[in-house]
Write an enzyme that holds these catalytic residues in place. Structure first.
Site, mmCIF file in Angstrom:
data_model
loop_
_atom_site.group_PDB
_atom_site.id
_atom_site.type_symbol
_atom_site.label_atom_id
_atom_site.label_comp_id
_atom_site.label_asym_id
_atom_site.label_seq_id
_atom_site.Cartn_x
_atom_site.Cartn_y
_atom_site.Cartn_z
ATOM 1 N N HIS A 96 -0.744 5.489 6.884
ATOM 2 C CA HIS A 96 -0.411 5.507 5.456
ATOM 3 C C HIS A 96 -0.216 7.179 5.110
ATOM 4 C CE1 HIS A 96 -1.981 1.585 5.149
ATOM 5 N NE2 HIS A 96 -1.139 1.258 4.432
ATOM 6 N N SER A 110 0.865 -1.306 0.021
ATOM 7 C CA SER A 110 0.193 0.051 -0.067
ATOM 8 C C SER A 110 0.982 1.332 -0.006
ATOM 9 C CB SER A 110 -1.096 -0.193 1.130
ATOM 10 O OG SER A 110 -0.203 -0.029 2.534
#
Length: 268
Positions: free
Chosen positions: A250, A43
């Site tokens: 993230h 990711s």
């Protein structure tokens, strides 16, 4: 050799800059496009957290603001294949992402290993449970990095070399999540934040060693993210987001463009 093509690409970038400064024609600078680039990984490479996801990528959540896409947009390689996928582990890369690689591939980028080491479970444990439970879980992840992850990384790196024998391979690491003694007034304890940062360093060190042993370039993103961690005044990482839990921890779009992209570009 394909490596000479990569060297020619780098030289032509410099030539293009000189030509632009001297007023020479732009046609020669366009020759920098002779490069075949494949972006692999998890990711952090697909761009989860950056938004602007390509609907065709489905659950892989490949973002138009992810560093591989930004680099490709800026450099116009002759071919660009983007197979990085949210949630990917080492086995997912070897099983599902290596199709575009070939003897013609000049450049490969990858982030991998965080999911194998239990990144998501570590953060869930630390957010929901006690400090001691959090730190124990962090230590379990570090033990996995020491004992099991190196062999899994070797499998991925060897598979890449087998399919793309002449490619320049850049392995990018992960940022530290927290600015210690920062401006967060709630959430994890300082001891938990310190332990999580230490685990990121531990993972990066192990990854860098395996990359070097395969002749690959390791690009640390820690310097670029310093001053932009969670609890800083200008974070490039999402903290826990209960409305979109998948984007928690993230990089934001700024983290991709200001953190990952220059870290990648600077080692080429």
């Amino acid at each position: 050799m394909k490596l000479s093509r990569f060297a020619a690409f780098s030289s032509s970038l410099l030539l293009g800059a000189v030509l632009a400064l001297t007023g020479a024609g732009a046609a020669q600078a366009a020759e920098t496009a002779a490069l075949d680039y494949v972006a692999l990984g998890d990711s952090y490479s697909s761009g989860v957290g950056a938004g602007s996801y390509d609907s065709a990528s489905g659950d892989c959540k490949r973002s138009t603001k992810a560093y591989p896409r930004l680099w490709a947009n800026a450099n116009a390689p002759s071919t660009f294949a983007f197979t990085a996928c949210s949630g990917a582990r080492t086995g997912d890369v070897t099983a599902n992402q290596l199709g575009p690689l070939s003897s013609a591939t000049d450049l490969v980028s990858i982030t991998i290993g965080g999911n194998d080491a239990g990144f998501a479970d570590v953060m869930t444990t630390c957010v929901l449970q006690s400090e001691s439970t959090c730190i124990n879980r962090v230590n379990q992840a570090k033990s996995y990095v020491d004992t099991t992850l190196p062999g899994k990384l070797d499998s991925v790196y060897s598979a890449i070399r087998s399919k793309a024998p002449a490619a320049r391979v850049v392995v990018l690491g992960y940022p530290r999540f927290y600015q210690l003694s920062g401006n967060c007034v709630a959430g994890l304890s300082e001891n938990e934040r310190k332990a999580i940062n230490g685990a990121a360093d531990h993972l990066n060190a192990a990854t860098a060693k395996r990359a070097a042993d395969h002749g690959y370039t390791f690009a640390s993103v820690v310097p670029a993210f310093t001053g932009h961690e969670i609890c800083s005044g200008s974070p490039w990482l999402h903290s826990v987001n209960w409305l979109n839990i998948g984007e928690s921890y993230h990089p934001t779009a700024a983290g991709q463009s200001g953190g990952y992209l220059p870290s990648f570009r600077n080692v080429l």
